[in-house]
Scaffold this active site. Structure first.
Site, PDB file in Angstrom:
ATOM      1  N   GLU A   3       2.053 -11.138 -23.055  1.00 50.55           N
ATOM      2  CA  GLU A   3       1.016 -10.281 -22.542  1.00 50.55           C
ATOM      3  C   GLU A   3       2.016  -9.281 -22.058  1.00 50.55           C
ATOM      4  O   GLU A   3       2.937  -9.607 -21.467  1.00 50.55           O
ATOM      5  CB  GLU A   3       0.334 -11.286 -21.414  1.00 50.55           C
ATOM      6  CG  GLU A   3      -0.410 -10.649 -20.680  1.00 50.55           C
ATOM      7  CD  GLU A   3      -1.023 -11.405 -19.251  1.00 50.55           C
ATOM      8  OE1 GLU A   3      -1.425 -11.018 -18.495  1.00 50.55           O
ATOM      9  OE2 GLU A   3      -1.244 -12.600 -19.581  1.00 50.55           O
ATOM     10  N   GLU A  50      -2.323  -3.274 -12.924  1.00 50.21           N
ATOM     11  CA  GLU A  50      -2.876  -4.418 -12.375  1.00 50.21           C
ATOM     12  C   GLU A  50      -2.477  -4.801 -10.868  1.00 50.21           C
ATOM     13  O   GLU A  50      -1.483  -4.043 -10.286  1.00 50.21           O
ATOM     14  CB  GLU A  50      -2.027  -5.912 -12.917  1.00 50.21           C
ATOM     15  CG  GLU A  50      -2.474  -7.150 -12.357  1.00 50.21           C
ATOM     16  CD  GLU A  50      -1.980  -8.195 -12.937  1.00 50.21           C
ATOM     17  OE1 GLU A  50      -2.459  -9.624 -13.001  1.00 50.21           O
ATOM     18  OE2 GLU A  50      -0.914  -8.391 -13.419  1.00 50.21           O
TER      19      GLU A  50
END
Length: 399
Positions: free
Chosen positions: A220, A225
């Site tokens: 990932e 974020e």
């Protein structure tokens, strides 16, 4: 009076004589000196005594060294060997770094304009990360005005229409969107034009790449974020299976948070890098956002962030050259992580999660009121700033 060397010579006995004193006679006993035989004795090898001290052996003569001295010398020799052999090896190891040679990139895919959403699938249902959301299909997202696109921008929003008096209400989660690109990628240069980032108490938005069907085996890559008020800046993170570490030489401008990318370490914190406060949230949005670029190649994964007024001309000309961009914001080299085996078949994902594993864990420390799920369910107006605005996404492949 001398020594007698003749063995047959009889030993003289004591002889006596008298001496008169005024008080009377006194008897005195006398005789010759003791007899010492030297027959058969050879004194030629006897050590000769010298009144002067014997000179000691020089310090550099090993024959004169004691066991203690030998031990010191051996220990010193071992230390020297370590310094001469081991230290250079460790220094060389610590300075290992991949060769990010220049690659020529050509545009392979693009997400833009009114067809921006056509290349994405809408994930439907509850969130795999235990978020307090209902991810809705495209039709419902369009009806609720959660996704829409123009020639210049594509918008992804959290629902602000459902309140505590609504039927149904948001007591089991608020409507939101999660997009997954239909195309899956391996390696490449990804250019994301991000004009506005979502933020606010309870939010957990992300722009990332993953193979949804094979997590964590295929890795990932979190490009953008944040959580809740998002005052700490953008976080860029890798999550992998075991055997991927970033405790190595890295060339980057932002700050490392953790070096272990293994998803089972520290509640799947991953190996994160955090940018400045201006790289996400209200400060970023006030500056009209910018470009975030991610290069994924066997040598490593690197991320750059450029403010709207500082975008390299080669990006705007669609001829990007990462070798000319200087130090990356985040650098994840392949020194102790086989990038090729840890990252495969990645879809581009953009979503706005609520609460969930990450935002809930940070909720109280973020200065947010009540608790995460109650706040999200009962305050629809709190999510007016919880939206992504994208310009275009471009995917380049090395030629």
């Amino acid at each position: 009076m001398g020594w007698e060397n003749t063995p047959a010579q009889p030993k003289a006995g004591p002889a006596s004589f008298q001496v008169r004193d005024t008080d009377g006679p006194v008897e005195m006993v006398t005789g010759p000196p003791p007899y010492y035989s030297t027959q058969g004795q050879d004194y030629s090898d006897y050590p000769r005594r010298n009144m002067r001290s014997q000179s000691a052996a020089p310090w550099w003569n090993p024959r004169s060294w004691s066991k203690k001295t030998w031990a010191i010398v051996v220990a010193a020799a071992i230390i020297i060997l370590i310094i001469v052999i081991v230290v250079p090896v460790e220094v060389t190891k610590a300075n290992r770094y991949p060769n990010y040679t220049k690659l020529n990139y050509a545009l392979a895919d693009e997400y833009s304009g009114t067809t921006f959403f056509d290349k994405f699938n809408y994930f439907v249902g509850y969130d795999p990360a235990q978020g307090f959301v209902h991810y809705v299909p495209r039709e419902q997202a369009t009806q609720l005005n959660l996704t829409y696109a123009s020639e210049d921008s594509a918008i992804i929003r959290v629902d602000t229409s459902v309140g505590p008096e609504s039927v149904p209400d948001a007591s089991t989660g608020r409507f939101s969107v999660r997009l997954e690109s239909q195309t899956q990628y391996e390696n490449g240069l990804f250019i994301f034009d991000v004009k506005h980032t979502p933020f606010g108490c309870g939010t957990w938005p992300a722009l990332w790449l993953v193979d949804p069907a094979n997590w964590p085996d295929h890795g990932e890559i979190d490009v953008m974020e944040a959580a809740n008020k998002a005052t700490d800046g953008n976080q860029m993170t890798l999550h992998t299976t075991d055997g991927c570490s970033m405790d190595v030489k890295r060339i980057m401008s932002d700050s490392s948070l953790s070096n272990d990318c293994y998803n089972a370490t520290d509640n799947n914190a991953g190996c994160g890098v955090r940018g400045s406060a201006a790289t996400y949230g209200s400060a970023y949005n006030d500056a009209q956002g910018g470009i975030i670029a991610m290069e994924w190649r066997n040598e490593g994964i690197r991320v750059w962030q450029f403010g709207r007024s500082n975008i390299p001309t080669d990006i705007t000309a669609k001829n990007p050259d990462p070798s000319s961009w200087g130090s990356a914001s985040a650098d994840f080299p392949n020194t102790n992580c086989d990038i090729g085996s840890h990252f495969k078949n990645q879809s581009i994902i953009a979503n706005i999660d609520l609460c969930g594993q990450y935002a809930s864990a940070l909720y109280a420390s973020s200065g947010c009121p009540s608790n995460c799920t109650d706040y999200v369910a009962n305050n629809p107006d709190a999510f007016t700033s919880a939206f992504w605005e994208f310009g275009r996404f471009e995917v380049y492949k090395a030629t």
